[in-house]
Structure formats: C-alpha cells, structure tokens
Design a protein around this motif. Structure first.
Motif, PDB file in Angstrom:
ATOM      1  N   LYS A  47       0.846  -1.185   0.000  1.00  0.00           N
ATOM      2  CA  LYS A  47       0.000   0.000   0.000  1.00  0.00           C
ATOM      3  C   LYS A  47       0.881   1.233   0.000  1.00  0.00           C
ATOM      4  CE  LYS A  47      -0.505  -0.015   5.045  1.00  0.00           C
ATOM      5  NZ  LYS A  47       0.370  -1.123   5.326  1.00  0.00           N
ATOM      6  N   GLN A  48       0.273   2.343  -0.345  1.00  0.00           N
ATOM      7  CA  GLN A  48       1.020   3.590  -0.356  1.00  0.00           C
ATOM      8  C   GLN A  48       1.414   3.963   1.067  1.00  0.00           C
ATOM      9  OE1 GLN A  48       2.025   4.984  -2.958  1.00  0.00           O
ATOM     10  NE2 GLN A  48       2.861   6.892  -2.200  1.00  0.00           N
ATOM     11  N   ALA A  49       2.679   4.294   1.266  1.00  0.00           N
ATOM     12  CA  ALA A  49       3.146   4.647   2.600  1.00  0.00           C
ATOM     13  C   ALA A  49       2.498   5.950   3.066  1.00  0.00           C
ATOM     14  CB  ALA A  49       4.665   4.794   2.588  1.00  0.00           C
ATOM     15  N   VAL A  50       2.255   6.034   4.375  1.00  0.00           N
ATOM     16  CA  VAL A  50       1.717   7.267   4.951  1.00  0.00           C
ATOM     17  C   VAL A  50       2.811   8.327   4.908  1.00  0.00           C
ATOM     18  CG1 VAL A  50       0.769   8.300   7.047  1.00  0.00           C
ATOM     19  CG2 VAL A  50       0.185   5.942   6.435  1.00  0.00           C
ATOM     20  N   PRO A  51       2.493   9.550   4.446  1.00  0.00           N
ATOM     21  CA  PRO A  51       3.522  10.592   4.390  1.00  0.00           C
ATOM     22  C   PRO A  51       4.041  10.925   5.789  1.00  0.00           C
ATOM     23  CG  PRO A  51       1.566  11.233   3.137  1.00  0.00           C
ATOM     24  CD  PRO A  51       1.202  10.015   3.915  1.00  0.00           C
ATOM     25  N   PHE A  52       5.330  11.252   5.851  1.00  0.00           N
ATOM     26  CA  PHE A  52       5.919  11.661   7.116  1.00  0.00           C
ATOM     27  C   PHE A  52       5.705  13.165   7.268  1.00  0.00           C
ATOM     28  CE2 PHE A  52       8.130   7.826   5.888  1.00  0.00           C
ATOM     29  CZ  PHE A  52       8.236   7.129   7.082  1.00  0.00           C
ATOM     30  N   GLU A  53       5.167  13.578   8.391  1.00  0.00           N
ATOM     31  CA  GLU A  53       4.855  14.988   8.604  1.00  0.00           C
ATOM     32  C   GLU A  53       5.431  15.437   9.933  1.00  0.00           C
ATOM     33  OE1 GLU A  53       3.504  18.457   7.018  1.00  0.00           O
ATOM     34  OE2 GLU A  53       3.213  16.503   6.073  1.00  0.00           O
ATOM     35  N   GLY A  54       6.201  16.506   9.894  1.00  0.00           N
ATOM     36  CA  GLY A  54       6.799  17.025  11.113  1.00  0.00           C
ATOM     37  C   GLY A  54       5.835  17.878  11.915  1.00  0.00           C
ATOM     38  N   TYR A  70      13.377   6.900   8.641  1.00  0.00           N
ATOM     39  CA  TYR A  70      12.759   7.263   9.924  1.00  0.00           C
ATOM     40  C   TYR A  70      13.470   6.536  11.068  1.00  0.00           C
ATOM     41  CZ  TYR A  70       9.519   8.100  13.702  1.00  0.00           C
ATOM     42  OH  TYR A  70       8.989   8.491  14.911  1.00  0.00           O
ATOM     43  N   THR A  71      13.743   5.252  10.886  1.00  0.00           N
ATOM     44  CA  THR A  71      14.454   4.483  11.909  1.00  0.00           C
ATOM     45  C   THR A  71      15.797   5.128  12.232  1.00  0.00           C
ATOM     46  OG1 THR A  71      13.397   2.392  11.294  1.00  0.00           O
ATOM     47  CG2 THR A  71      15.521   2.234  12.415  1.00  0.00           C
ATOM     48  N   PHE A  72      16.516   5.511  11.192  1.00  0.00           N
ATOM     49  CA  PHE A  72      17.819   6.169  11.360  1.00  0.00           C
ATOM     50  C   PHE A  72      17.669   7.423  12.219  1.00  0.00           C
ATOM     51  CE2 PHE A  72      21.144   9.115  10.253  1.00  0.00           C
ATOM     52  CZ  PHE A  72      22.260   8.365   9.934  1.00  0.00           C
ATOM     53  N   GLY A  73      16.758   8.317  11.822  1.00  0.00           N
ATOM     54  CA  GLY A  73      16.583   9.576  12.534  1.00  0.00           C
ATOM     55  C   GLY A  73      16.127   9.369  13.964  1.00  0.00           C
ATOM     56  N   ASN A  74      15.159   8.469  14.165  1.00  0.00           N
ATOM     57  CA  ASN A  74      14.597   8.247  15.492  1.00  0.00           C
ATOM     58  C   ASN A  74      15.629   7.644  16.446  1.00  0.00           C
ATOM     59  OD1 ASN A  74      12.554   6.386  17.406  1.00  0.00           O
ATOM     60  ND2 ASN A  74      11.850   8.449  16.912  1.00  0.00           N
ATOM     61  N   SER A  75      16.376   6.673  15.960  1.00  0.00           N
ATOM     62  CA  SER A  75      17.407   6.023  16.775  1.00  0.00           C
ATOM     63  C   SER A  75      18.500   7.021  17.149  1.00  0.00           C
ATOM     64  CB  SER A  75      17.988   4.838  16.000  1.00  0.00           C
ATOM     65  OG  SER A  75      18.766   4.005  16.818  1.00  0.00           O
ATOM     66  N   VAL A 108      13.215  13.738   4.592  1.00  0.00           N
ATOM     67  CA  VAL A 108      12.031  14.108   5.380  1.00  0.00           C
ATOM     68  C   VAL A 108      11.776  13.138   6.537  1.00  0.00           C
ATOM     69  CG1 VAL A 108       9.509  14.309   5.297  1.00  0.00           C
ATOM     70  CG2 VAL A 108      10.915  15.541   3.638  1.00  0.00           C
ATOM     71  N   PRO A 109      11.666  11.828   6.308  1.00  0.00           N
ATOM     72  CA  PRO A 109      11.434  10.937   7.456  1.00  0.00           C
ATOM     73  C   PRO A 109      12.586  10.909   8.445  1.00  0.00           C
ATOM     74  CG  PRO A 109      11.723   9.661   5.426  1.00  0.00           C
ATOM     75  CD  PRO A 109      11.593  11.093   5.029  1.00  0.00           C
ATOM     76  N   LEU A 110      13.811  11.100   7.971  1.00  0.00           N
ATOM     77  CA  LEU A 110      14.950  11.166   8.885  1.00  0.00           C
ATOM     78  C   LEU A 110      14.765  12.326   9.860  1.00  0.00           C
ATOM     79  CD1 LEU A 110      18.712  11.012   7.812  1.00  0.00           C
ATOM     80  CD2 LEU A 110      17.911  12.439   9.669  1.00  0.00           C
ATOM     81  N   ILE A 111      14.419  13.496   9.336  1.00  0.00           N
ATOM     82  CA  ILE A 111      14.246  14.686  10.174  1.00  0.00           C
ATOM     83  C   ILE A 111      13.076  14.506  11.135  1.00  0.00           C
ATOM     84  CG2 ILE A 111      13.635  17.146  10.109  1.00  0.00           C
ATOM     85  CD1 ILE A 111      15.100  17.136   7.281  1.00  0.00           C
ATOM     86  N   VAL A 112      11.960  13.970  10.629  1.00  0.00           N
ATOM     87  CA  VAL A 112      10.796  13.737  11.488  1.00  0.00           C
ATOM     88  C   VAL A 112      11.165  12.788  12.622  1.00  0.00           C
ATOM     89  CG1 VAL A 112       8.456  12.775  11.590  1.00  0.00           C
ATOM     90  CG2 VAL A 112       9.122  14.222   9.655  1.00  0.00           C
ATOM     91  N   GLY A 113      11.849  11.695  12.301  1.00  0.00           N
ATOM     92  CA  GLY A 113      12.252  10.734  13.323  1.00  0.00           C
ATOM     93  C   GLY A 113      13.166  11.345  14.361  1.00  0.00           C
ATOM     94  N   LYS A 147       8.980  22.415   4.617  1.00  0.00           N
ATOM     95  CA  LYS A 147       7.523  22.376   4.477  1.00  0.00           C
ATOM     96  C   LYS A 147       6.901  21.081   4.989  1.00  0.00           C
ATOM     97  CE  LYS A 147       6.995  25.543   0.550  1.00  0.00           C
ATOM     98  NZ  LYS A 147       6.510  25.639  -0.857  1.00  0.00           N
ATOM     99  N   GLU A 148       7.571  19.953   4.795  1.00  0.00           N
ATOM    100  CA  GLU A 148       6.998  18.662   5.180  1.00  0.00           C
ATOM    101  C   GLU A 148       7.541  18.187   6.531  1.00  0.00           C
ATOM    102  OE1 GLU A 148       7.288  15.791   1.928  1.00  0.00           O
ATOM    103  OE2 GLU A 148       7.290  17.475   0.513  1.00  0.00           O
ATOM    104  N   ALA A 149       8.863  18.185   6.680  1.00  0.00           N
ATOM    105  CA  ALA A 149       9.459  17.684   7.929  1.00  0.00           C
ATOM    106  C   ALA A 149       9.431  18.719   9.039  1.00  0.00           C
ATOM    107  CB  ALA A 149      10.890  17.226   7.672  1.00  0.00           C
ATOM    108  N   LYS A 150       9.230  19.981   8.674  1.00  0.00           N
ATOM    109  CA  LYS A 150       9.203  21.083   9.650  1.00  0.00           C
ATOM    110  C   LYS A 150      10.515  21.150  10.440  1.00  0.00           C
ATOM    111  CE  LYS A 150       4.695  21.753   8.774  1.00  0.00           C
ATOM    112  NZ  LYS A 150       4.397  20.629   7.880  1.00  0.00           N
TER     113      LYS A 150
END
Length: 749
Positions: free
Chosen positions: A36-43, A136-141, A186-191, A238-241
């Motif tokens: 399925k289409q991945a959910v967008p990452f939003e900061g 995202y895993t990278f950023g969050n960890s 974007v997901p790196l920054i959000v994480g 704009k996306e990761a804030k």
C-alpha cells in the motif's frame, strides 16, 4: 563543518549458514508498507503558544545577554542566561552518530568515558536502501542517542546534491537526485525531531564541492537552483518542519550564503514559511549587521576568542552605536527561544530522555545496513557462497580490517562496536572453515602531497600505489591455498574526507593490480568494494565475475556484509548515484565546470547525474538506481487509475511485481517521468516515485505509487512559479534508470 577529528530497533536472527540456497535461510527486515502507499511523514509545526512568555523574557535581557545567545560561546554551545531560565543551546555533530564530547574551548577530547555512541551507516548507505522507513528508523534512533547526551541540536542531515563523483563528502551526502534526496531526508528529520531535538539541515545551499569551499562563488541559473539544488531543503522545511538550517561556506551569485538575503530571507522564510533558526557553518560568517539583517540567527566557529565573533562584541558595539536596531536583534533571539521551547529545553515540560549505544540501536544500524548493500555483478550465481566442500577462505585487503567510525577531517563517532568485514566473517562462517587473512596492500600516502586536511584548496591526498612485494606475495599464497578468496578493496574515511575533494577516480594503494593477481591464481574470487563514492572500477568489473558494493556501514557493517555473502540477507540496495565509466563522462567534468577557481559555473544546468547520462546517451558503468538480487523479478500489469488528470490531482500508478526466482527478496520499483514533446528543455527522464517491496519466492505483490501531478512541474523562471505543462507524459516503471520494464502514458489537462 570545519571540524578536526582525533586520529539500528528490530533484531535480526543470526543463524549459522548451512550452505543451502533456499528461502528458509533468508533473513530480511520487513517493509511495513509492502502493498500500500506509505503514509507521508509529517513534522510538528513550531508552536506559537509561548509568544507572550518569550516577549517577557527578551524584554529583561541585556544586549550582552542577547549577543551571547546569538553566537558560540564554546565550541558547540551558545550562552544561556541562568537568571532568566535560558539554557545553553547545546549542539553535536552527528552524520555517523553522536560525536564524542570535546573540550569547551578546543578540539581535544573531553576525556569522558560515557560518550560512546552507536556508529550508524553513512548518508550514502541510507540513500542506497531506497526505503523511507529506514530513514525514519535512522533519525529516530539517532535522536534518542542525542537526547541521552543531553544535546538540543544535531548538526545533520547533510543533503547537498552529489554533483561530482570526486566530492569529498559524497559518502555523507545522499544522492545526485533531488527526489530521492527529499524522500529520505524528510522521514529522517521527522524521526530525529520526534525526540525533542532539532535537526540542523545542511548546507544551505549549492554547497557541492570541498575545493575552495570557503570562498567559491557559485553561478547557477534559477531553474537549476529550484529544480535540482533546493527541493530537498524545501521539503525539509515544508513537510518535515525542520527546526534549524545551517548556512553554507560558499557564495551564491556574489553573496556569502550566511549573509545571503535572497536565500535566507526571500526563499527560506518568505516563500517557504521557515520559522526556525539559521546557524552558520563554523567560521562561515563575514559581517555583523549584514549577516543578521540578511537572515542568520546563530554564528558558530572556532578561530577567534568567542567574544570576538562577529555576533559577539562587534554586535554589542554596533547596537550601542545605533548601526543595528534592538528590534532586529530581538527578532533573532526570539526565534532561538521559540525553538528551545519547542524541544522542551525551556518551559518545564517533560522531555524525552533518550538512550545511547544500546543493543536495540546496534540492531537499528544492522537493519539499515542490511538494506544498503548493492550487488553489482553475480555471474553464474557465485553468490550467495555455497560452502559445500569449502574448507578455507582467503580474506584479502586492508579494508577487511579498516575501521571507519573515526577518520579523515570531519565528524566521526567514538564507538565500542565496529564489526569489520574480517570480524563479520569470523562471526558467521562455521568454525570448521579456516580463514587465511592477508593484508594485501598498505594504506600509504606521499608525505609531501598528503593532502593538507583542512586546506580546502587541496585536491586530496596523493596515495602510494606501489604494492609491497612481501604483502602481495602473502596475498597470492593465501588465495592459492584457499578454496574461495574474498578481496576487500575500495576506500576509507581517511581518503574520502571533508575539506578536500579527490584528485581522480583511480583505486588507491595499488588495489587494481592486487585484484588482478589474486584473480589470476584463484578464479573463485569475490571482490567487495567498501566506499562512499564512485571509483573507476571498469577493468575490475570486466575481470571479476562477482562484485559487491558496501559503504561506511555502521557498527554492524561487517556482520551485515557476511550475512549478504552467505545468503542470510538477500541484497536489496540500489545505487543512489551514477557510477561512470570515465570521470569525463560526468556532467560537471564533461562541461569542464569543476572545480572552478574563485567562481564556478554549473554549466550542466538541470542535467545532473543520470539526467545527463540519459539525455546525452552516455552509457554509465552502473546506472542510478541499479542493484541486483539473489532472485529475479518481473513487472506485470502496469496501469493508472485514470487516463487524464488536472494539475491538482494525484496520479495513482500500480504494477504487479512477481518474484520469479527461488528465494524471497526485495525489489525497488522506480517510477520515472518523461515528456518527449515538451516546449521547454527537459531531461530525458526524472525520478518521480519509488517503493520498496518484499515479495516471497513464486508470488506477486501489487505496488501502488502515488504521483501528485504537481511533481511533473518545471520551474517557470519568467512567471517565478512551478508550472505543470499540459500534454502527454510517459510514466516509466523499472528497477534502475536504465532498466525500464513498463510504460504508461497519461494526459495532464
């Protein structure tokens, strides 16, 4: 950053390899959005709830206190104001993991024994996963580790475009492609920011070479700037804030980027709505009043006594002389306090505590690395290694034991765990198999041409490329007397380094001769390249039947590599940049526009990376997006949900991916856009979507990729806006930029 260095959470089972090539012994990290289409990452937006409180605090500050908040008062901190509850803003380097603690007033180690951290795969490796979940895993960890060290800001990620294969920071940057760049950033920054810390996205912008980086004036046309060099930064805002951005060293169109009104005020804040803070690269500020008025918030550096910084005593003097208004100064102080409240460094809210160097984080590093390794060549299915009858393995090459967490000129990480390739094989091979290790080549440099690290007008160190006869003979004997040989060649973080670009693409230290001589005595030889950037491996590729590419790949890199070679991991990495046959095939070199002198003109325009190769019909050695698997895939039933769309709609593209081999594996479905009848100059094709999918042997999965029609836009310089040209577009689906399997035509009304 001009820093001096002192010379990941799902665990994957570790099984003893049985030698059978069956799907039962393939271990793969799951892809959460396979079908399925991945959910967008939003900061998270910067909150305005603290405005009144911040106004009251700033009203009570002296000009000296305000100055302290606006510049570094130690190597990586700005000043706090204890009486008003303002803490120091504490920064840390961290592209590979949180940097060790250094002294407050110099580059020497602080000597702590509790600042060991996880070494994560470099940016190029992360991009090679082509997996937003891994980002995202990278950023969050990493964010958890930053908080455990009580830091507020990570000076990362670095998302500049790979313009030249020679770039000293290619290993740290992500890609030559702006779309892949932004989808990983974007997901790196959000994480990262999910852990109550700030990402500092760097280096803004058009910072694409180390040679003359302190002063080179980049001349670049507006469309190229907007389409190639800014999209990842725009998405980060704009996306990761993203809460902070780092200004670059170089100039753009005559103005230093840390005092560039067009970039910092007009684009970053007025157009993109950035509300965070702009931090200078270290020693990248050149004025006091101009740099503040033109958009910088914090000056960092090391060269002068801290109070002598442009935003130190000179700012206090300028304010008292009426050269800058208190209203202007307050604007920047308030921005900083806003972000400190946002990450709960102020305001009394419970803040994330974090954790560091945990087994869970080492497994995060493993998980990311496991999806980054690129299989370049595998004639006769030599890999995965079949161990039936194998009693000995020759492991050859300095890179089998070289550690890369520290090294070069730039930020590394002090870690207790860095598994080398040799250690990985020792961990994974059955004890009955003898390992015959030979260093093979020596890492040596000419002393007089060592490449003065930090002297950014240099073009990298000069290597000694003659093999040591005794070392060569030892390697030949090891290969002769072993059933299988594995050569570990490539590069390291002393050779690929910030502050200098490489001189050429040649393999250093005589490695090519070593590879040829080992192949001559043992045809059952696997060549593994450890590097962060392209090399000239055309001849090596022709001579060897098996070629694997891995990266500066983190704490678990050696275990991952052994698991790939032995078949516990089916490789799924894809190149995030083009591997040229010759350096002069690359656009910045073909146009003779690298490195320039005091000025450099980006003469290739929008034709960066594969855009150049595809448009000019130049065959690369290995194309952008390329990477093999131990299984095979077929693309079937490509279609879109409609035939025509308006410019405001989203195109939904679906394709069935069938695993036609005998082992489970992951494929990256890549979607490129082409418009042959365009009224403007365009690249032959551009990446506009991708998705990684796990497909079990013999089965199919439907992959759906959504492409907003606005992604097909070009930057209309005359109208100063993005424009979607009406007409027919060809959407191409494949598993690399040069392996298109299916095409669908849509119309934009």
């Amino acid at each position: 950053m001009k820093n001096k260095i002192i010379t990941l959470s799902v665990a994957l089972a570790v099984l003893t390899f049985t030698g059978c090539k069956t799907k039962s012994n393939m271990v793969d990290a799951p892809v959460s959005s396979e079908n399925k289409q991945a959910v967008p990452f939003e900061g998270k937006e910067l909150s305005g709830e603290f405005d009144a409180t911040i106004d009251k605090i700033v009203d009570q500050m002296t000009v000296e206190e305000k100055s302290g908040v606006l510049h570094g008062t130690s190597m990586f901190n700005t000043a706090g104001v204890e009486r008003l509850g303002i803490p120091e803003l504490k920064m840390a380097d961290g592209p590979l993991g949180v940097r060790e603690e250094i002294s407050r007033d110099n580059w020497s180690s602080a000597g702590w024994d509790n600042d060991f951290a996880t070494y994560y795969p470099a940016g190029g490796a992360l991009a090679a996963t082509w997996n937003t979940e891994m980002a995202y895993t990278f950023g969050n960890s990493l964010g958890q580790e930053l908080r455990a060290r009580d830091k507020d800001m990570l000076l990362s990620p670095a998302i500049n475009i790979v313009r030249t294969p020679l770039g000293g920071r290619t290993y740290e940057y992500m890609s030559e492609d702006p779309f892949l760049n932004k989808k990983i950033a974007v997901p790196l920054i959000v994480g990262l920011q999910d852990n109550d810390v700030m990402a500092c996205v760097k280096h803004f912008a058009a910072n694409n070479q180390e040679t003359n980086r302190d002063f080179v004036d980049v001349q670049i046309d507006e469309r190229t700037l907007r389409e190639i060099y800014l999209p990842a930064f725009e998405a980060s805002i704009k996306e990761a804030k993203a809460y902070s951005v780092m200004g670059a060293y170089n100039k753009l169109r005559g103005e230093y980027l840390c005092e560039n009104d067009y970039m910092l005020n007009k684009i970053l804040r007025d157009e993109w709505g950035f509300k965070g803070i702009v931090v200078s690269d270290w020693n990248a500020v050149h004025s006091t009043v101009k740099t503040l008025k033109n958009g910088l918030d914090i000056e960092m550096g090391t060269n002068a006594p801290f109070d002598k910084f442009w935003l130190g005593q000179p700012l206090i003097d300028s304010a008292k002389a009426g050269k800058i208004s208190m209203e202007e100064i307050d604007k920047h102080v308030k921005r900083i306090l806003h972000v400190l409240f946002q990450v709960k460094a102020m305001g009394g809210k419970d803040r994330a505590k974090g954790s560091i160097a945990t087994e869970a984080h080492y497994q995060d590093a493993y998980k990311i690395a496991s999806e980054s390794v690129v299989l370049l060549k595998n004639d006769n299915n030599a890999l995965p290694l079949k161990l039936d009858g194998v009693k000995s393995v020759a492991v050859i090459g300095n890179n089998a034991t070289k550690k890369n967490a520290l090294g070069g000129f730039g930020a590394g990480v002090k870690t207790k765990r860095e598994i080398t390739p040799l250690e990985g094989l020792k961990n994974r091979l059955p004890s009955s198999i003898k390992i015959n290790y030979a260093e093979g080549y020596l890492e040596r440099y000419e002393e007089k041409n060592k490449g003065n690290l930090g002297n950014i007008t240099s073009n990298g160190p000069v290597t000694i490329d003659q093999l040591d006869p005794a070392k060569l003979q030892e390697a030949i004997e090891a290969a002769k007397n072993s059933d299988v040989a594995i050569i570990f060649a490539g590069s390291n973080r002393d050779y690929e380094t910030e502050a200098s670009d490489r001189r050429n693409l040649k393999l250093p230290f005589g490695q090519e001769e070593l590879i040829q001589k080992v192949l001559a005595v043992n045809p059952r030889t696997i060549v593994v390249m450890v590097a962060g950037a392209p090399f000239d491996i055309d001849d090596v590729s022709k001579k060897t039947s098996t070629l694997v590419w891995t990266w500066f790949n983190g704490s678990e890199g050696g275990n991952v590599l052994a698991d790939v070679l032995l078949g516990k991991i089916n490789p799924s990495g894809k190149l995030p940049w083009t591997m040229p046959k010759n350096l002069m095939d690359s656009p910045a070199h073909a146009t003779n526009s690298f490195p320039g002198g005091k000025s450099v003109t980006y003469a290739e325009g929008i034709l960066v990376g594969y855009r150049w190769f595809d448009t000019k019909n130049i065959t690369p050695l290995y194309p952008f997006g390329y990477g093999l698997s131990y299984t095979t895939f077929a693309f079937e039933n490509a279609k879109t949900d409609k035939k025509s769309y308006t410019a405001d709609e989203t195109i939904t593209v679906s394709v069935d991916i069938k695993n036609t081999g005998k082992v489970d594996g992951k494929e990256v479905v890549q979607l490129y856009m082409s418009k042959s009848d365009s009224k403007i100059t365009r690249a032959a094709q551009e990446l506009k979507g991708f998705q990684k999918v796990l497909v079990t042997a013999g089965n199919s999965k439907t992959v759906t990729i959504q492409v907003p029609a606005k992604e097909l836009a070009y930057y209309n310089v005359k109208a100063k806006k993005w424009t979607v040209e009406p007409g027919n577009y060809t959407l191409k689906l494949g598993n690399s930029s040069r392996d298109i399997q299916k095409e669908v035509i849509v119309t934009i009304k």
